[in-house]
Design an enzyme around this catalytic site. Structure first.
Site, PDB file in Angstrom:
ATOM      1  N   ASP A   1       0.869  -1.333   0.035  1.00  0.00           N
ATOM      2  CA  ASP A   1       0.029   0.060   0.011  1.00  0.00           C
ATOM      3  C   ASP A   1       1.064   1.124  -0.080  1.00  0.00           C
ATOM      4  O   ASP A   1       0.406   2.194  -0.600  1.00  0.00           O
ATOM      5  CB  ASP A   1      -0.868  -0.070   1.229  1.00  0.00           C
TER       6      ASP A   1
ATOM      7  N   ALA B   1      -6.602   2.352   8.026  1.00  0.00           N
ATOM      8  CA  ALA B   1      -5.312   2.702   8.222  1.00  0.00           C
ATOM      9  C   ALA B   1      -5.095   3.211   9.588  1.00  0.00           C
ATOM     10  O   ALA B   1      -5.377   2.695  10.535  1.00  0.00           O
ATOM     11  CB  ALA B   1      -4.580   3.453   7.011  1.00  0.00           C
ATOM     12  N   TYR B   2      -4.385   4.191   9.709  1.00  0.00           N
ATOM     13  CA  TYR B   2      -3.968   5.067  11.049  1.00  0.00           C
ATOM     14  C   TYR B   2      -5.090   5.207  11.603  1.00  0.00           C
ATOM     15  O   TYR B   2      -5.333   4.847  12.863  1.00  0.00           O
ATOM     16  CB  TYR B   2      -3.300   6.354  10.549  1.00  0.00           C
ATOM     17  N   ASN B   3      -6.194   5.718  11.028  1.00  0.00           N
ATOM     18  CA  ASN B   3      -7.525   6.043  11.737  1.00  0.00           C
ATOM     19  C   ASN B   3      -7.981   4.681  12.621  1.00  0.00           C
ATOM     20  O   ASN B   3      -8.445   4.954  13.580  1.00  0.00           O
ATOM     21  CB  ASN B   3      -8.443   6.143  10.582  1.00  0.00           C
ATOM     22  N   LYS B   4      -7.937   3.467  12.129  1.00  0.00           N
ATOM     23  CA  LYS B   4      -8.244   2.411  12.660  1.00  0.00           C
ATOM     24  C   LYS B   4      -7.604   2.202  13.843  1.00  0.00           C
ATOM     25  O   LYS B   4      -8.195   1.744  15.061  1.00  0.00           O
ATOM     26  CB  LYS B   4      -8.438   1.159  11.592  1.00  0.00           C
ATOM     27  N   SER B   5      -6.282   2.413  13.946  1.00  0.00           N
ATOM     28  CA  SER B   5      -5.274   2.242  15.104  1.00  0.00           C
ATOM     29  C   SER B   5      -5.826   2.994  16.032  1.00  0.00           C
ATOM     30  O   SER B   5      -5.663   2.957  17.368  1.00  0.00           O
ATOM     31  CB  SER B   5      -3.930   2.350  14.666  1.00  0.00           C
TER      32      SER B   5
ATOM     33  N   GLU C   1      -4.957   9.725   4.698  1.00  0.00           N
ATOM     34  CA  GLU C   1      -5.288  10.960   5.966  1.00  0.00           C
ATOM     35  C   GLU C   1      -4.303  11.909   5.684  1.00  0.00           C
ATOM     36  O   GLU C   1      -3.183  11.886   5.437  1.00  0.00           O
ATOM     37  CB  GLU C   1      -5.086  10.051   7.053  1.00  0.00           C
TER      38      GLU C   1
END
Ligand code: NAD
Length: 265
Positions: free
Chosen positions: A51, A163-167, A123
């Site tokens: 990705d 991605a980052y958001n989910k973490s 993001e």
């Protein structure tokens, strides 16, 4: 893809990758694709890698709307990579345009201090670059919403939501929903500082403004997908869903929910 024949391959050459890329080139020639050396001459840009390579291919070629972006992974299935360099049969099926679908992914448009603009596919992140917290006044459509103090904030697209958001505890968003999401990175919540404390999903026509409070720690890092911007001192980020979308190819049997299940469940 009858009208699109000029292909640029975006990848980092390595001894391990080169024989597989040669096979891919051979296949391309069989189906009359022209491999071009300059991305400006391409109308298909194919990244080879994960990705991260796909995100870089889009950024380095300036989020072109007149191009079809294709993600080819090398064994590690990702969210933007629908083809596998180790499965040439599937790539060949793609070249014959059977079982393919063109998807349009929304992007964010971010303007820094009313001067510099850039796009993001996953993001935009704003983060303290030292161990101290920093503060941001958050405005939505000109309405003062909250004052955040903590490590930073992330604004993600629907495709970036995994991605980052989910973490950060953000929701996974179906890319068919057009909007964007604001998540916090370690906010301080006490009697002095108060924020929503949960992810906030905004509709596509909203405008989000993050004003960095100039209190000494006012040199945060700005991240656009997997790249840090070199801006040293910022006052304000204006963020909205861009009218520009990225076009990409997907196999019809690899839907968003397949990817979520394959990656997380
Ligand atoms: P990387 O090498 O740090 O990898 C991050 C991981 O995120 C990889 O496994 C990648 O496949 C995955 N990823 C990237 N986009 C994704 C998406 N839309 N949905 C699901 N997974 C995705 O960095 P990279 O490969 O260059 O990717 C950059 C991305 O990494 C950034 O855009 C950001 O979203 C993410 N990131 C995550 C964290 C975190 O989760 N704590 C921190 C920084 C960056």
């Amino acid at each position: 893809m009858p009208n699109r024949r000029n292909v640029y391959l975006y990848y980092t050459p390595s001894d391990e990758l080169e024989p597989k890329v040669q096979e891919l080139r051979k296949l391309g020639r069989k189906y009359d694709f022209q491999l071009v050396k300059n991305p400006d001459e391409a109308n298909i840009i194919a990244s080879i890698g994960g990705d991260g390579a796909f995100l870089q291919a889009i950024r380095k070629t300036k989020f072109r709307e007149d191009c079809l972006y294709v993600g080819i992974n090398d064994g590690h299935l990702g969210f933007y990579t629908d083809f596998d360099l180790n499965n040439l049969e599937r790539i060949e099926a793609g070249m014959q345009a059977s079982g393919l679908e063109v998807l349009r992914y929304p992007t964010l448009e971010v303007t820094v201090d009313e001067m510099q603009s850039f796009q993001c596919l996953n993001e935009c992140a704003i983060r303290s670059n030292i161990i101290k917290t920093f503060a941001i006044d958050v405005f939505i459509d000109d309405l003062y919403f909250e004052t955040f103090r903590g490590d930073g904030m992330v604004v993600s697209t629907p495709t970036g939501s995994t991605a980052y958001n989910k973490s950060l505890g953000g929701a996974v968003v179906d890319p068919k929903l057009k909007g964007f999401q604001l998540t916090e990175i370690s906010s301080i919540n006490n009697n002095q500082y108060r924020t929503l404390g949960s992810p906030l999903l905004l509709n596509k026509d909203r405008e989000l403004v993050l004003k960095v409070i100039q209190d000494g720690n006012d040199h945060p890092i700005i991240g656009a997908d997997n790249e840090a911007l070199s801006i040293r001192h910022i006052h304000e980020l204006k963020i909205r869903l861009s009218e520009k979308e990225i076009k990409t190819l997907r196999m019809k049997d690899n839907l968003f929910l397949h990817k979520v299940r394959r990656s997380f469940l």
